[in-house]
Motif scaffolding. Structure first.
Motif, PDB file in Angstrom:
ATOM      1  N   ALA A  26       0.790  -1.289  -0.174  1.00 52.88           N
ATOM      2  CA  ALA A  26      -0.055  -0.128   0.108  1.00 52.88           C
ATOM      3  C   ALA A  26       0.777   1.193   0.040  1.00 52.88           C
ATOM      4  CB  ALA A  26      -0.866  -0.089   1.215  1.00 52.88           C
ATOM      5  N   ILE A  31      -0.543   4.865  -1.138  1.00 58.19           N
ATOM      6  CA  ILE A  31      -1.771   4.973  -0.386  1.00 58.19           C
ATOM      7  C   ILE A  31      -1.375   5.330   1.143  1.00 58.19           C
ATOM      8  CG2 ILE A  31      -3.598   3.455   0.611  1.00 58.19           C
ATOM      9  CD1 ILE A  31      -3.390   1.907  -1.888  1.00 58.19           C
ATOM     10  N   ASP A  32      -2.101   6.272   1.623  1.00 62.95           N
ATOM     11  CA  ASP A  32      -2.027   6.963   2.882  1.00 62.95           C
ATOM     12  C   ASP A  32      -2.577   5.773   3.916  1.00 62.95           C
ATOM     13  OD1 ASP A  32      -1.510   8.533   4.996  1.00 62.95           O
ATOM     14  OD2 ASP A  32      -2.959  10.110   4.793  1.00 62.95           O
ATOM     15  N   PHE A  33      -2.026   4.716   4.306  1.00 64.12           N
ATOM     16  CA  PHE A  33      -2.412   3.601   5.106  1.00 64.12           C
ATOM     17  C   PHE A  33      -1.853   3.816   6.470  1.00 64.12           C
ATOM     18  CE2 PHE A  33      -3.272  -0.491   6.234  1.00 64.12           C
ATOM     19  CZ  PHE A  33      -4.083  -1.038   5.219  1.00 64.12           C
ATOM     20  N   CYS A  45      -2.961  -0.574  11.855  1.00 63.64           N
ATOM     21  CA  CYS A  45      -3.179  -0.977  10.173  1.00 63.64           C
ATOM     22  C   CYS A  45      -4.255  -2.003  10.028  1.00 63.64           C
ATOM     23  CB  CYS A  45      -1.923  -1.486   9.819  1.00 63.64           C
ATOM     24  SG  CYS A  45      -1.215  -2.957  10.785  1.00 63.64           S
ATOM     25  N   CYS A  47      -7.232  -4.283   9.441  1.00 62.93           N
ATOM     26  CA  CYS A  47      -8.343  -4.192   8.480  1.00 62.93           C
ATOM     27  C   CYS A  47      -9.511  -5.236   8.720  1.00 62.93           C
ATOM     28  CB  CYS A  47      -8.108  -4.175   7.095  1.00 62.93           C
ATOM     29  SG  CYS A  47      -7.288  -2.760   6.531  1.00 62.93           S
ATOM     30  N   HIS A  87     -11.304  -0.786   6.030  1.00 65.56           N
ATOM     31  CA  HIS A  87     -10.647   0.062   6.985  1.00 65.56           C
ATOM     32  C   HIS A  87     -11.180   1.471   6.756  1.00 65.56           C
ATOM     33  CE1 HIS A  87      -7.857   2.250   9.498  1.00 65.56           C
ATOM     34  NE2 HIS A  87      -6.965   1.343   9.466  1.00 65.56           N
ATOM     35  N   ILE A  90      -9.220   5.147   5.709  1.00 70.01           N
ATOM     36  CA  ILE A  90      -8.435   5.114   4.530  1.00 70.01           C
ATOM     37  C   ILE A  90      -9.318   5.620   3.599  1.00 70.01           C
ATOM     38  CG2 ILE A  90      -7.144   3.996   2.636  1.00 70.01           C
ATOM     39  CD1 ILE A  90      -6.384   1.830   4.787  1.00 70.01           C
ATOM     40  N   GLN A  91      -8.734   6.775   2.983  1.00 73.85           N
ATOM     41  CA  GLN A  91      -9.558   7.662   2.001  1.00 73.85           C
ATOM     42  C   GLN A  91      -9.141   7.591   0.504  1.00 73.85           C
ATOM     43  OE1 GLN A  91     -10.234  11.411   3.706  1.00 73.85           O
ATOM     44  NE2 GLN A  91     -11.531  10.561   5.467  1.00 73.85           N
TER      45      GLN A  91
END
Length: 92
Positions: A26, A31-33, A45, A47, A87, A90-91
């Motif tokens: 990610a 991705i801003d995870f 983290c 999910c 999650h 996460i956007q």
């Protein structure tokens, strides 16, 4: 062989290379995870597994309650199939 991971509800998808954790893939894909410890302790983290299968290196980090609730520690998890994970923070 790589696997496709989709994060709901953002509907972000990315591929995970063999022997790469979900979190590492990610981040590699921009991705801003959420993550902090990368050891399965902080749970940022985590999910919920909606479909697919993951594996972990030993020792197994999941408790029985984690397994029942379908929690996936993305910093430690390796996909065995394509995955759909949930999650809420996460956007896209």
């Amino acid at each position: 062989m790589s696997f496709l991971v989709t994060i709901a509800p953002a509907q972000l998808s990315f591929t995970v290379k063999p022997d790469e954790t979900i979190l590492d893939a990610a981040l590699r894909n921009g991705i801003d995870f959420p993550n902090r410890c990368r050891q399965g302790v902080c749970t940022s983290c985590v999910c919920k597994l909606k479909s697919g299968e993951v594996r972990y290196s030993e020792p197994q980090p999941l408790t029985e309650l984690d397994k029942q609730q379908q929690f996936t520690y993305c910093c430690l998890a390796y996909p065995c199939t394509d995955l759909v994970l949930h999650h809420p923070f996460i956007q896209s």
